[in-house]
Design a protein around this motif. Structure first.
Motif, PDB file in Angstrom:
ATOM      1  N   THR A  52       0.811  -1.215   0.000  1.00 41.70           N
ATOM      2  CA  THR A  52       0.000   0.000   0.000  1.00 41.70           C
ATOM      3  C   THR A  52       0.847   1.269   0.000  1.00 41.70           C
ATOM      4  OG1 THR A  52      -0.146  -0.098   2.426  1.00 41.70           O
ATOM      5  CG2 THR A  52      -1.925  -1.118   1.157  1.00 41.70           C
ATOM      6  N   ARG A  53       2.155   1.155   0.236  1.00 34.97           N
ATOM      7  CA  ARG A  53       3.043   2.319   0.173  1.00 34.97           C
ATOM      8  C   ARG A  53       3.818   2.384  -1.130  1.00 34.97           C
ATOM      9  NH1 ARG A  53       4.137   5.559   4.204  1.00 34.97           N
ATOM     10  NH2 ARG A  53       6.235   5.938   3.400  1.00 34.97           N
ATOM     11  N   ALA A  54       3.384   1.632  -2.118  1.00 35.08           N
ATOM     12  CA  ALA A  54       4.025   1.700  -3.426  1.00 35.08           C
ATOM     13  C   ALA A  54       3.754   3.061  -4.065  1.00 35.08           C
ATOM     14  CB  ALA A  54       3.505   0.580  -4.326  1.00 35.08           C
ATOM     15  N   ARG A  55       4.520   3.402  -5.078  1.00 29.68           N
ATOM     16  CA  ARG A  55       4.339   4.694  -5.733  1.00 29.68           C
ATOM     17  C   ARG A  55       2.938   4.784  -6.320  1.00 29.68           C
ATOM     18  NH1 ARG A  55       8.930   7.145  -5.135  1.00 29.68           N
ATOM     19  NH2 ARG A  55      10.907   6.014  -5.287  1.00 29.68           N
ATOM     20  N   ARG A  56       2.396   6.000  -6.273  1.00 26.80           N
ATOM     21  CA  ARG A  56       0.976   6.194  -6.557  1.00 26.80           C
ATOM     22  C   ARG A  56       0.598   5.868  -7.992  1.00 26.80           C
ATOM     23  NH1 ARG A  56       2.853  10.026  -3.088  1.00 26.80           N
ATOM     24  NH2 ARG A  56       1.779  10.218  -1.087  1.00 26.80           N
ATOM     25  N   PHE A  57       1.552   5.990  -8.931  1.00 26.20           N
ATOM     26  CA  PHE A  57       1.183   5.720 -10.320  1.00 26.20           C
ATOM     27  C   PHE A  57       0.895   4.240 -10.569  1.00 26.20           C
ATOM     28  CE2 PHE A  57       5.814   5.190 -10.383  1.00 26.20           C
ATOM     29  CZ  PHE A  57       5.939   3.993 -11.076  1.00 26.20           C
ATOM     30  N   LEU A  58       1.250   3.378  -9.602  1.00 26.24           N
ATOM     31  CA  LEU A  58       0.923   1.962  -9.737  1.00 26.24           C
ATOM     32  C   LEU A  58      -0.535   1.677  -9.412  1.00 26.24           C
ATOM     33  CD1 LEU A  58       4.114   0.347  -8.148  1.00 26.24           C
ATOM     34  CD2 LEU A  58       3.559   0.590 -10.563  1.00 26.24           C
ATOM     35  N   GLY A  59      -1.239   2.669  -8.869  1.00 26.34           N
ATOM     36  CA  GLY A  59      -2.651   2.494  -8.576  1.00 26.34           C
ATOM     37  C   GLY A  59      -2.907   2.165  -7.115  1.00 26.34           C
ATOM     38  N   THR A  60      -4.168   2.103  -6.766  1.00 24.11           N
ATOM     39  CA  THR A  60      -4.589   1.781  -5.405  1.00 24.11           C
ATOM     40  C   THR A  60      -5.318   0.442  -5.401  1.00 24.11           C
ATOM     41  OG1 THR A  60      -6.654   3.012  -5.739  1.00 24.11           O
ATOM     42  CG2 THR A  60      -4.800   4.204  -4.776  1.00 24.11           C
ATOM     43  N   THR A  61      -5.587  -0.044  -4.220  1.00 26.59           N
ATOM     44  CA  THR A  61      -6.237  -1.345  -4.112  1.00 26.59           C
ATOM     45  C   THR A  61      -7.402  -1.283  -3.137  1.00 26.59           C
ATOM     46  OG1 THR A  61      -5.894  -3.683  -3.586  1.00 26.59           O
ATOM     47  CG2 THR A  61      -4.710  -2.079  -2.253  1.00 26.59           C
ATOM     48  N   VAL A  62      -8.321  -2.180  -3.335  1.00 29.17           N
ATOM     49  CA  VAL A  62      -9.440  -2.398  -2.415  1.00 29.17           C
ATOM     50  C   VAL A  62      -9.518  -3.897  -2.149  1.00 29.17           C
ATOM     51  CG1 VAL A  62     -10.750  -0.391  -3.186  1.00 29.17           C
ATOM     52  CG2 VAL A  62     -11.063  -2.584  -4.354  1.00 29.17           C
ATOM     53  N   PRO A  63     -10.126  -4.314  -1.040  1.00 34.32           N
ATOM     54  CA  PRO A  63     -10.207  -5.744  -0.739  1.00 34.32           C
ATOM     55  C   PRO A  63     -10.832  -6.539  -1.885  1.00 34.32           C
ATOM     56  CG  PRO A  63     -10.856  -4.446   1.170  1.00 34.32           C
ATOM     57  CD  PRO A  63     -10.694  -3.480   0.037  1.00 34.32           C
ATOM     58  N   GLN A  64     -10.211  -7.674  -2.201  1.00 33.44           N
ATOM     59  CA  GLN A  64     -10.692  -8.598  -3.231  1.00 33.44           C
ATOM     60  C   GLN A  64     -10.696  -7.968  -4.625  1.00 33.44           C
ATOM     61  OE1 GLN A  64     -11.066 -11.774  -2.327  1.00 33.44           O
ATOM     62  NE2 GLN A  64     -10.543 -11.071  -0.245  1.00 33.44           N
ATOM     63  N   LEU A  65      -9.815  -7.006  -4.860  1.00 32.22           N
ATOM     64  CA  LEU A  65      -9.702  -6.378  -6.173  1.00 32.22           C
ATOM     65  C   LEU A  65      -9.227  -7.404  -7.199  1.00 32.22           C
ATOM     66  CD1 LEU A  65      -9.550  -3.812  -8.033  1.00 32.22           C
ATOM     67  CD2 LEU A  65      -7.162  -3.635  -7.302  1.00 32.22           C
ATOM     68  N   ILE A  66      -9.859  -7.419  -8.362  1.00 28.26           N
ATOM     69  CA  ILE A  66      -9.449  -8.264  -9.476  1.00 28.26           C
ATOM     70  C   ILE A  66      -8.738  -7.374 -10.498  1.00 28.26           C
ATOM     71  CG2 ILE A  66     -10.171  -9.877 -11.260  1.00 28.26           C
ATOM     72  CD1 ILE A  66     -10.641 -10.906  -8.466  1.00 28.26           C
ATOM     73  N   THR A  67      -7.495  -7.717 -10.813  1.00 29.57           N
ATOM     74  CA  THR A  67      -6.727  -6.915 -11.760  1.00 29.57           C
ATOM     75  C   THR A  67      -5.869  -7.835 -12.606  1.00 29.57           C
ATOM     76  OG1 THR A  67      -5.196  -5.046 -11.962  1.00 29.57           O
ATOM     77  CG2 THR A  67      -4.858  -6.538 -10.099  1.00 29.57           C
ATOM     78  N   ASP A  68      -4.928  -7.248 -13.364  1.00 28.86           N
ATOM     79  CA  ASP A  68      -4.075  -8.029 -14.264  1.00 28.86           C
ATOM     80  C   ASP A  68      -2.631  -7.985 -13.790  1.00 28.86           C
ATOM     81  OD1 ASP A  68      -6.186  -8.681 -15.923  1.00 28.86           O
ATOM     82  OD2 ASP A  68      -5.924  -6.890 -17.158  1.00 28.86           O
ATOM     83  N   LEU A  69      -1.935  -9.105 -13.957  1.00 28.82           N
ATOM     84  CA  LEU A  69      -0.519  -9.200 -13.655  1.00 28.82           C
ATOM     85  C   LEU A  69       0.120 -10.158 -14.648  1.00 28.82           C
ATOM     86  CD1 LEU A  69       1.945  -8.645 -11.804  1.00 28.82           C
ATOM     87  CD2 LEU A  69       1.223 -10.607 -10.431  1.00 28.82           C
ATOM     88  N   SER A  70       1.067  -9.632 -15.402  1.00 30.25           N
ATOM     89  CA  SER A  70       1.785 -10.443 -16.380  1.00 30.25           C
ATOM     90  C   SER A  70       0.835 -11.145 -17.349  1.00 30.25           C
ATOM     91  CB  SER A  70       2.670 -11.475 -15.667  1.00 30.25           C
ATOM     92  OG  SER A  70       3.496 -12.153 -16.579  1.00 30.25           O
ATOM     93  N   GLY A  71      -0.211 -10.428 -17.754  1.00 33.90           N
ATOM     94  CA  GLY A  71      -1.152 -10.974 -18.725  1.00 33.90           C
ATOM     95  C   GLY A  71      -2.155 -11.948 -18.159  1.00 33.90           C
ATOM     96  N   ARG A  72      -2.240 -12.065 -16.834  1.00 34.83           N
ATOM     97  CA  ARG A  72      -3.190 -12.978 -16.197  1.00 34.83           C
ATOM     98  C   ARG A  72      -4.039 -12.226 -15.189  1.00 34.83           C
ATOM     99  NH1 ARG A  72      -1.970 -18.597 -16.253  1.00 34.83           N
ATOM    100  NH2 ARG A  72      -0.100 -19.094 -17.474  1.00 34.83           N
ATOM    101  N   SER A  73      -5.217 -12.747 -14.924  1.00 35.62           N
ATOM    102  CA  SER A  73      -6.088 -12.165 -13.913  1.00 35.62           C
ATOM    103  C   SER A  73      -5.600 -12.567 -12.535  1.00 35.62           C
ATOM    104  CB  SER A  73      -7.526 -12.646 -14.132  1.00 35.62           C
ATOM    105  OG  SER A  73      -8.375 -12.126 -13.138  1.00 35.62           O
TER     106      SER A  73
END
Length: 253
Positions: A16-37
């Motif tokens: 949660t202290r990552a740089r802001r341009f990486l985005g924010t998170t919420v519990p159980q957020l579904i996103t993409d990483l390395s072309g996968r969900s």
């Protein structure tokens, strides 16, 4: 959120202290990483450093799934930079390290935690762009500090030249006059160190909070700074003392 949640497929914990341009998170957020969900199942606070903008935590199996290449198994090894081994009580760390060195391939380097920290500090201080910049800034600040301290002392000595001439006339030697000027220079340096330390602590706090840079004043840095200030003041005092040591009481009076 328990670490056991990372055992599920396609799950990660996010910094949660990552740089802001990486985005924010919420519990159980579904996103993409390395072309996968991927599903965010928890969060932790770590923050970026001078190399990485943020961090993720995932299980070894998920790491293999996201970053392994079934068509090129050797790439899986190349994706791994560090592996942590916890030695159980009763076992000697050096003995475990030697056993692992014999058992593992030659391209795997086994080091203790202290050795790894030492290697990283040496890299940051000597090879990365960050370390030399701080070193250069320290050298420039040291030289500028000598110049400013010398100018202040020279002005002080010139304004009170008659006092130094009087001391010489009544029998005080060069060593005594030199010690007075050097002591005055050191007192100036220590008096300026206190507000400078407070300002630096405030600036570091702002950098940590807003720029997310891992800046801190360690005891070793504090001791080195005090030592450099004293050396700086002694050098400036010795140079400026020539004005008082060469004065002729007969010319002043």
């Amino acid at each position: 959120m328990s670490l056991s949640a990372l055992k599920a497929p396609n799950t990660v914990m996010i910094d949660t202290r990552a740089r802001r341009f990486l985005g924010t998170t919420v519990p159980q957020l579904i996103t993409d990483l390395s072309g996968r969900s991927v599903r965010v199942v928890g969060a932790f606070q770590m923050g970026p450093d001078f190399v990485n903008d943020g961090n993720l935590v995932m299980s070894f199996r998920n790491f293999q799934t996201f970053f392994g290449n079934p068509d090129a198994p050797t790439l899986r090894r190349e994706n791994v930079e560090y592996g942590v081994i916890k030695v159980k009580p009763g076992y000697a760390v050096d003995a475990v390290r030697e056993a692992l060195e014999k058992a593992l391939p030659g391209d795997v380097v086994i080091v203790t935690k202290d050795a790894l920290v030492g290697k990283e500090m040496d890299f940051q201080n000597n090879l990365s762009p960050t370390g030399p910049i701080f070193s250069l800034g320290t050298i420039i600040g040291f030289l500028v500090g000598i110049l400013i301290t010398y100018q202040i002392l020279y002005t002080e000595i010139s304004d009170r030249l008659h006092l130094f001439a009087t001391l010489k006339a009544i029998g005080y030697g060069r060593r005594y006059l030199m010690s007075v000027i050097v002591l005055q220079s050191m007192l100036y340096g220590l008096a300026g160190f206190i507000p400078a330390l407070l300002l630096s602590m405030g600036a570091f706090a702002v950098l940590r909070e807003w720029m997310l840079l891992p800046m801190q004043i360690s005891p070793s840095i504090l001791a080195t700074t005090v030592l450099l200030i004293l050396v700086m003041c002694i050098v400036a005092g010795v140079i400026a003392a020539r004005r008082a040591l060469t004065v002729d009481p007969a010319e002043v009076f």
